[in-house]
Design a protein around this motif. Structure first.
Motif, PDB file in Angstrom:
ATOM      1  N   SER A 127      54.453 108.223  41.695  1.00 52.92           N
ATOM      2  CA  SER A 127      55.360 109.033  40.878  1.00 52.92           C
ATOM      3  C   SER A 127      54.855 110.461  40.676  1.00 52.92           C
ATOM      4  N   VAL A 128      53.571 110.606  40.363  1.00 54.29           N
ATOM      5  CA  VAL A 128      53.043 111.884  39.888  1.00 54.29           C
ATOM      6  C   VAL A 128      52.010 112.503  40.841  1.00 54.29           C
ATOM      7  N   GLY A 129      51.524 111.722  41.801  1.00 56.27           N
ATOM      8  CA  GLY A 129      50.443 112.199  42.665  1.00 56.27           C
ATOM      9  C   GLY A 129      50.706 113.525  43.342  1.00 56.27           C
ATOM     10  N   GLU A 130      51.876 113.682  43.936  1.00 55.63           N
ATOM     11  CA  GLU A 130      52.192 114.932  44.629  1.00 55.63           C
ATOM     12  C   GLU A 130      52.277 116.097  43.650  1.00 55.63           C
ATOM     13  N   THR A 131      52.749 115.847  42.446  1.00 58.36           N
ATOM     14  CA  THR A 131      52.845 116.904  41.435  1.00 58.36           C
ATOM     15  C   THR A 131      51.458 117.374  41.025  1.00 58.36           C
ATOM     16  N   ILE A 132      50.536 116.424  40.848  1.00 62.51           N
ATOM     17  CA  ILE A 132      49.158 116.796  40.511  1.00 62.51           C
ATOM     18  C   ILE A 132      48.564 117.647  41.631  1.00 62.51           C
ATOM     19  N   ARG A 133      48.778 117.230  42.853  1.00 65.08           N
ATOM     20  CA  ARG A 133      48.203 117.968  43.996  1.00 65.08           C
ATOM     21  C   ARG A 133      48.817 119.363  44.118  1.00 65.08           C
ATOM     22  N   LYS A 134      50.115 119.463  43.878  1.00 64.47           N
ATOM     23  CA  LYS A 134      50.765 120.771  43.968  1.00 64.47           C
ATOM     24  C   LYS A 134      50.234 121.712  42.894  1.00 64.47           C
ATOM     25  N   GLY A 135      50.047 121.202  41.669  1.00 59.84           N
ATOM     26  CA  GLY A 135      49.498 122.043  40.612  1.00 59.84           C
ATOM     27  C   GLY A 135      48.104 122.541  40.961  1.00 59.84           C
ATOM     28  N   MET A 136      47.322 121.694  41.610  1.00 58.34           N
ATOM     29  CA  MET A 136      45.985 122.090  42.049  1.00 58.34           C
ATOM     30  C   MET A 136      46.083 123.148  43.146  1.00 58.34           C
ATOM     31  N   GLU A 137      46.948 122.912  44.125  1.00 61.27           N
ATOM     32  CA  GLU A 137      47.094 123.853  45.235  1.00 61.27           C
ATOM     33  C   GLU A 137      47.682 125.182  44.781  1.00 61.27           C
ATOM     34  N   ASP A 138      48.479 125.151  43.725  1.00 57.21           N
ATOM     35  CA  ASP A 138      49.054 126.385  43.168  1.00 57.21           C
ATOM     36  C   ASP A 138      48.055 127.126  42.287  1.00 57.21           C
ATOM     37  N   GLY A 139      46.893 126.555  42.065  1.00 50.59           N
ATOM     38  CA  GLY A 139      45.847 127.226  41.296  1.00 50.59           C
ATOM     39  C   GLY A 139      45.967 127.082  39.793  1.00 50.59           C
ATOM     40  N   LYS A 140      46.753 126.114  39.319  1.00 54.51           N
ATOM     41  CA  LYS A 140      46.877 125.919  37.873  1.00 54.51           C
ATOM     42  C   LYS A 140      45.603 125.310  37.283  1.00 54.51           C
ATOM     43  N   TYR A 141      44.950 124.478  38.067  1.00 56.83           N
ATOM     44  CA  TYR A 141      43.745 123.771  37.600  1.00 56.83           C
ATOM     45  C   TYR A 141      43.026 123.206  38.822  1.00 56.83           C
ATOM     46  N   LYS A 142      41.790 122.862  38.639  1.00 55.99           N
ATOM     47  CA  LYS A 142      41.054 122.066  39.626  1.00 55.99           C
ATOM     48  C   LYS A 142      41.204 120.600  39.226  1.00 55.99           C
ATOM     49  N   VAL A 143      40.979 119.720  40.164  1.00 58.60           N
ATOM     50  CA  VAL A 143      41.100 118.290  39.884  1.00 58.60           C
ATOM     51  C   VAL A 143      39.770 117.603  40.189  1.00 58.60           C
ATOM     52  N   ASP A 173      51.084 110.735  27.532  1.00 63.24           N
ATOM     53  CA  ASP A 173      52.523 110.954  27.404  1.00 63.24           C
ATOM     54  C   ASP A 173      52.860 111.252  25.948  1.00 63.24           C
ATOM     55  N   SER A 174      54.135 111.368  25.646  1.00 66.67           N
ATOM     56  CA  SER A 174      54.555 111.737  24.291  1.00 66.67           C
ATOM     57  C   SER A 174      54.149 110.693  23.258  1.00 66.67           C
ATOM     58  N   GLY A 175      53.924 109.456  23.710  1.00 66.37           N
ATOM     59  CA  GLY A 175      53.513 108.411  22.776  1.00 66.37           C
ATOM     60  C   GLY A 175      52.057 108.501  22.394  1.00 66.37           C
ATOM     61  N   GLY A 176      51.289 109.285  23.143  1.00 60.62           N
ATOM     62  CA  GLY A 176      49.886 109.502  22.818  1.00 60.62           C
ATOM     63  C   GLY A 176      48.951 108.365  23.169  1.00 60.62           C
ATOM     64  N   GLN A 177      49.431 107.378  23.943  1.00 61.80           N
ATOM     65  CA  GLN A 177      48.604 106.220  24.255  1.00 61.80           C
ATOM     66  C   GLN A 177      48.271 106.095  25.737  1.00 61.80           C
ATOM     67  N   SER A 178      49.194 106.471  26.603  1.00 64.33           N
ATOM     68  CA  SER A 178      49.040 106.224  28.039  1.00 64.33           C
ATOM     69  C   SER A 178      49.157 107.511  28.844  1.00 64.33           C
ATOM     70  N   ALA A 179      48.690 107.464  30.071  1.00 63.77           N
ATOM     71  CA  ALA A 179      48.852 108.608  30.966  1.00 63.77           C
ATOM     72  C   ALA A 179      50.335 108.822  31.244  1.00 63.77           C
ATOM     73  N   PRO A 180      50.765 110.059  31.406  1.00 65.65           N
ATOM     74  CA  PRO A 180      52.184 110.320  31.709  1.00 65.65           C
ATOM     75  C   PRO A 180      52.557 109.742  33.069  1.00 65.65           C
ATOM     76  N   MET A 181      53.594 108.937  33.115  1.00 67.14           N
ATOM     77  CA  MET A 181      53.929 108.205  34.332  1.00 67.14           C
ATOM     78  C   MET A 181      55.117 108.789  35.086  1.00 67.14           C
ATOM     79  N   THR A 182      55.711 109.859  34.559  1.00 71.23           N
ATOM     80  CA  THR A 182      56.808 110.508  35.272  1.00 71.23           C
ATOM     81  C   THR A 182      56.479 111.989  35.428  1.00 71.23           C
ATOM     82  N   VAL A 183      57.157 112.637  36.344  1.00 72.48           N
ATOM     83  CA  VAL A 183      56.900 114.057  36.595  1.00 72.48           C
ATOM     84  C   VAL A 183      57.195 114.891  35.348  1.00 72.48           C
ATOM     85  N   ASP A 184      58.299 114.607  34.671  1.00 70.41           N
ATOM     86  CA  ASP A 184      58.651 115.375  33.470  1.00 70.41           C
ATOM     87  C   ASP A 184      57.597 115.194  32.384  1.00 70.41           C
ATOM     88  N   GLU A 185      57.165 113.951  32.172  1.00 72.69           N
ATOM     89  CA  GLU A 185      56.142 113.698  31.157  1.00 72.69           C
ATOM     90  C   GLU A 185      54.825 114.367  31.534  1.00 72.69           C
TER      91      GLU A 185
END
Length: 273
Positions: free
Chosen positions: A112-128, A250-262
């Motif tokens: 769900s989120v893997g490509e988004t994480i990689r794109k943010g890294m490649e765009d220079g938003k953060y290192k992973v 995620d917004s619930g504060g308990q788990s990692a965000p599991m969707t791109v929007d979250e």
């Protein structure tokens, strides 16, 4: 027949009987010697087999042996024992991602989120920073998490890009097994997955490292880092995300965000804080 001839015949008969008894005694003795010899050999074989079985039973498993093996860190790592796997050049902050290769939730997360994480890294938003865990091998007995993490080390030894592509393939719907199916324990299966990655397809050095367990000790040490970081930051499962020493949830504060929007909402908040 004369008395003399009769006596001679009796004497001859007794002599033949004596000789026959001697031959029979010799045959019986030889037979006993063969039986004893076979019994001794069989006994030695059984004793040897028992001793071998005991030795094999007491022999440490490959993963027990790996605990004492020389630690070989993959290329493209840093820090003590090569446990810092940080990829990306941009951004002031680093997003730490904690995952277990056998974890089904990690597979769903990556799909769900893997490509988004990689794109943010490649765009220079953060290192992973990637940290591997192997606790499922204990909870759902097996060795696939350790073995897959070792293979990921072999991929990282090729290049960061090969590592990222191999990781994505391992977690893909095509290749990721059910949690209770320990397919990642099979080197040949890991190589099959790797053959879907251009940089690893037919790569003999990578395949040798997988089969030789070159990075097995590194895999074990990586799990120790996961455990230590879990105690430090307050998580015990995967996937988990940490930035600047704080959990990214995620917004619930308990788990990692599991969707791109979250994920985008959570990561933007973490980047702005």
């Amino acid at each position: 027949m004369s008395q003399r001839n009769s006596q001679a015949a009796k004497t001859a008969a007794r002599e033949r009987l004596r000789q026959e008894r001697e031959r029979e005694a010799k045959r019986a003795k030889a037979k006993r010697q063969v039986v004893v010899a076979v019994s001794v050999v069989a006994g030695l074989a059984i004793a040897g087999g028992v001793a071998y079985g005991i030795a094999q039973a007491n022999k440490p498993s490959a993963w027990e042996a790996a605990e004492d093996a020389k630690l070989v860190a993959p290329a493209n790592t840093s820090g003590k024992n090569g446990l810092d796997v940080v990829i990306g050049k941009g951004g002031e902050k680093t997003l730490a991602v904690y995952e277990d290769p056998r974890c089904p939730v990690c597979a769903a997360f990556e799909q769900s989120v893997g490509e988004t994480i990689r794109k943010g890294m490649e765009d220079g938003k953060y290192k992973v920073q990637f940290v591997g865990a192997t606790f499922i091998d204990k909870n759902v007995p097996g060795e696939g998490s350790r073995n897959a993490l070792s293979a990921m080390g072999a991929a990282l030894n090729v290049s960061p890009e090969a590592f990222l592509d191999f990781k994505a393939a391992l977690y893909s719907a095509k290749f990721h097994p059910e949690e209770n199916t320990d397919k990642f324990a099979d080197d040949d299966y890991l190589i099959e997955v790797a053959n879907s990655v251009d940089a690893l397809k037919g790569n003999e050095k990578f395949q040798k490292d997988v089969k030789d367990g070159t990075f097995d000790r590194w895999s074990l040490e990586m799990n120790k880092k996961f455990n230590a970081d879990g105690e430090k930051y307050g998580f015990g499962g995967t996937p988990s995300l940490v930035m600047d020493g704080k959990l990214v949830t995620d917004s619930g504060g308990q788990s990692a965000p599991m969707t791109v929007d979250e994920f985008n909402a959570s990561i933007n908040k973490a980047l702005d804080s």
